[in-house]
Design an enzyme around this catalytic site. Sequence first.
Site, PDB file in Angstrom:
ATOM      1  CB  SER A  13      34.624  86.661   0.128  1.00 50.39           C
ATOM      2  OG  SER A  13      34.713  85.703   1.144  1.00 50.39           O
ATOM      3  CG  ASN A  14      38.158  85.483   4.394  1.00 51.24           C
ATOM      4  OD1 ASN A  14      37.889  86.089   5.421  1.00 51.24           O
ATOM      5  ND2 ASN A  14      37.613  84.310   4.085  1.00 51.24           N
ATOM      6  CG  MET A  86      40.576  75.281  -0.757  1.00 53.52           C
ATOM      7  SD  MET A  86      39.914  75.301   0.936  1.00 53.52           S
ATOM      8  CE  MET A  86      39.230  73.642   1.032  1.00 53.52           C
ATOM      9  NE  ARG A  87      46.934  70.501  -3.115  1.00 48.85           N
ATOM     10  CZ  ARG A  87      46.529  69.295  -3.515  1.00 48.85           C
ATOM     11  NH1 ARG A  87      45.262  69.099  -3.838  1.00 48.85           N
ATOM     12  NH2 ARG A  87      47.379  68.307  -3.580  1.00 48.85           N
ATOM     13  CG  LEU A  89      50.714  74.783   2.893  1.00 50.89           C
ATOM     14  CD1 LEU A  89      50.561  76.154   3.530  1.00 50.89           C
ATOM     15  CD2 LEU A  89      51.356  74.876   1.506  1.00 50.89           C
ATOM     16  CG  HIS A 105      39.486  75.690  10.195  1.00 51.95           C
ATOM     17  ND1 HIS A 105      39.681  74.867   9.100  1.00 51.95           N
ATOM     18  CD2 HIS A 105      38.625  75.034  10.992  1.00 51.95           C
ATOM     19  CE1 HIS A 105      38.979  73.763   9.249  1.00 51.95           C
ATOM     20  NE2 HIS A 105      38.330  73.833  10.386  1.00 51.95           N
ATOM     21  CG  LEU A 140      44.899  70.165   8.549  1.00 53.42           C
ATOM     22  CD1 LEU A 140      45.497  71.091   7.515  1.00 53.42           C
ATOM     23  CD2 LEU A 140      44.151  69.034   7.876  1.00 53.42           C
TER      24      LEU A 140
HETATM   25  N1  NHR Z   1      48.967  73.288   6.349  1.00 50.24           N
HETATM   26  C1  NHR Z   1      49.409  72.981   7.566  1.00 50.24           C
HETATM   27  N2  NHR Z   1      50.572  72.343   7.648  1.00 50.24           N
HETATM   28  N3  NHR Z   1      48.763  73.319   8.694  1.00 50.24           N
HETATM   29  C2  NHR Z   1      47.581  73.947   8.606  1.00 50.24           C
HETATM   30  O1  NHR Z   1      46.948  74.261   9.722  1.00 50.24           O
HETATM   31  C3  NHR Z   1      47.024  74.272   7.338  1.00 50.24           C
HETATM   32  C4  NHR Z   1      47.777  73.913   6.213  1.00 50.24           C
HETATM   33  C5  NHR Z   1      47.282  74.177   4.934  1.00 50.24           C
HETATM   34  C6  NHR Z   1      46.046  74.748   4.777  1.00 50.24           C
HETATM   35  C7  NHR Z   1      43.899  75.549   5.679  1.00 50.24           C
HETATM   36  C8  NHR Z   1      42.935  74.430   6.102  1.00 50.24           C
HETATM   37  C9  NHR Z   1      41.626  74.956   6.613  1.00 50.24           C
HETATM   38  O2  NHR Z   1      41.587  76.007   7.235  1.00 50.24           O
HETATM   39  C10 NHR Z   1      45.276  75.063   5.893  1.00 50.24           C
HETATM   40  C11 NHR Z   1      45.779  74.859   7.169  1.00 50.24           C
HETATM   41  C12 NHR Z   1      43.002  72.250   3.027  1.00 50.24           C
HETATM   42  C13 NHR Z   1      42.694  71.003   3.540  1.00 50.24           C
HETATM   43  C14 NHR Z   1      42.651  69.782   2.664  1.00 50.24           C
HETATM   44  O3  NHR Z   1      42.288  68.714   3.099  1.00 50.24           O
HETATM   45  C15 NHR Z   1      42.469  70.895   4.899  1.00 50.24           C
HETATM   46  C16 NHR Z   1      42.551  72.024   5.701  1.00 50.24           C
HETATM   47  C17 NHR Z   1      42.856  73.274   5.181  1.00 50.24           C
HETATM   48  C18 NHR Z   1      43.082  73.377   3.833  1.00 50.24           C
HETATM   49  N4  NHR Z   1      43.083  69.899   1.369  1.00 50.24           N
HETATM   50  C19 NHR Z   1      43.155  68.810   0.405  1.00 50.24           C
HETATM   51  C20 NHR Z   1      44.617  68.362   0.222  1.00 50.24           C
HETATM   52  O4  NHR Z   1      44.790  67.207  -0.140  1.00 50.24           O
HETATM   53  C21 NHR Z   1      42.657  69.248  -0.939  1.00 50.24           C
HETATM   54  C22 NHR Z   1      41.248  69.689  -0.908  1.00 50.24           C
HETATM   55  C23 NHR Z   1      40.837  70.459  -2.166  1.00 50.24           C
HETATM   56  O5  NHR Z   1      41.694  70.748  -3.023  1.00 50.24           O
HETATM   57  O6  NHR Z   1      39.655  70.808  -2.256  1.00 50.24           O
HETATM   58  O7  NHR Z   1      45.549  69.189   0.397  1.00 50.24           O
HETATM   59  O8  NHR Z   1      40.578  74.257   6.463  1.00 50.24           O
HETATM   60  C1  GAR Z   2      36.312  80.651   3.874  1.00 48.82           C
HETATM   61  O1  GAR Z   2      35.112  80.283   4.518  1.00 48.82           O
HETATM   62  C2  GAR Z   2      37.490  80.072   4.617  1.00 48.82           C
HETATM   63  O2  GAR Z   2      37.331  80.061   6.006  1.00 48.82           O
HETATM   64  C3  GAR Z   2      37.503  78.676   4.101  1.00 48.82           C
HETATM   65  O3  GAR Z   2      37.170  78.774   2.732  1.00 48.82           O
HETATM   66  C4  GAR Z   2      36.418  79.964   2.523  1.00 48.82           C
HETATM   67  C5  GAR Z   2      37.157  80.813   1.537  1.00 48.82           C
HETATM   68  O4  GAR Z   2      36.348  81.874   1.130  1.00 48.82           O
HETATM   69  N1  GAR Z   2      38.786  78.078   4.238  1.00 48.82           N
HETATM   70  C6  GAR Z   2      38.953  76.785   4.200  1.00 48.82           C
HETATM   71  O5  GAR Z   2      38.018  76.000   4.156  1.00 48.82           O
HETATM   72  C7  GAR Z   2      40.379  76.337   4.225  1.00 48.82           C
HETATM   73  N2  GAR Z   2      40.431  74.951   4.023  1.00 48.82           N
HETATM   74  P1  GAR Z   2      36.947  83.072   0.296  1.00 48.82           P
HETATM   75  O6  GAR Z   2      37.753  82.482  -0.865  1.00 48.82           O
HETATM   76  O7  GAR Z   2      35.747  83.802  -0.208  1.00 48.82           O
HETATM   77  O8  GAR Z   2      37.803  83.913   1.195  1.00 48.82           O
END
Ligand code: NHR
Ligand code: GAR
Length: 216
Positions: A13-14, A86-87, A89, A105, A140
């Site tokens: 949706s974003n 959702m991964r 990095l 976020h 993160l």
């Molecule tokens: N990577 C870095 N290095 N720094 C950040 O600030 C990041 C990033 C990668 C993604 C998005 C983040 C969010 O906005 C993001 C920011 C995934 C997880 C997580 O725990 C946490 C935060 C965010 C994205 N992921 C699990 C993992 O093991 C998998 C979870 C799943 O697949 O559902 O990578 O929230």
């Molecule tokens: C959004 O709420 C975004 O902020 C969040 O997932 C949703 C994605 O929605 N991001 C995270 O939680 C990153 N870990 P979308 O696929 O409809 O844009």
Amino acid sequence: MKNIVILLSGRGSNLEAMLAAKLPCRIAAVISNKADAKGLETARAHGIQAAVVAHAGHASRDLFDAALAAEIDRHQPDLVVLAGFMRILGEAFVRRYAGRLMNIHPSLLPAFPGLHTHRRALEAGCRVHGCTVHFVTPALDNGPVIIQAAVPVHADDSEEALAARVLAQEHIAYPQAVRWFVEGRLSLGADGRVRLAGERHPAAALLVPEPDADRK
Ligand code: NHR
Ligand code: GAR
């Protein structure tokens, strides 16, 4: 015109909000770590290249990151946008795109980094919640804040209702941040602080900094 690449894992949706905003940039590609992400369909429907780099197919996080970077670099982006990606990095990946990697976020950082932010905000009894667009750094959800939007939390809120209220603000805040970047007004300074140049004016919602006057 600048090139951007959007990374996502699901609904998209974003991505849709960015398409609707008619940003002055080219979305060169949408890349997902999940083949069934609805956002890939949306990209294809708009004639945007859609690619999958499946994390499941890689033996380690570093190998996944390298494959993802190789796919991104084919498009020579000025900006890489994480939109529901959702991964986590690794440091090498984040350094490669330093100053041109953005995330949204779903919380008012530094509150609630990580996952399940809406549930945690409800459990904590927060009266205010929201979203944060930030430049990504290796730590993160800890990078320099570009824009935040706040929403009220109601006494009888469900996780779903609160998530929807925040998401509506994400769809305003994220296109605005990308617009500032592709207009050349927003950058990450060598001191690690956000630079934002040009005119803005007060908005109705609590969006900080407020968006530009000519788009109200
Ligand atoms: N990577 C870095 N290095 N720094 C950040 O600030 C990041 C990033 C990668 C993604 C998005 C983040 C969010 O906005 C993001 C920011 C995934 C997880 C997580 O725990 C946490 C935060 C965010 C994205 N992921 C699990 C993992 O093991 C998998 C979870 C799943 O697949 O559902 O990578 O929230
Ligand atoms: C959004 O709420 C975004 O902020 C969040 O997932 C949703 C994605 O929605 N991001 C995270 O939680 C990153 N870990 P979308 O696929 O409809 O844009």
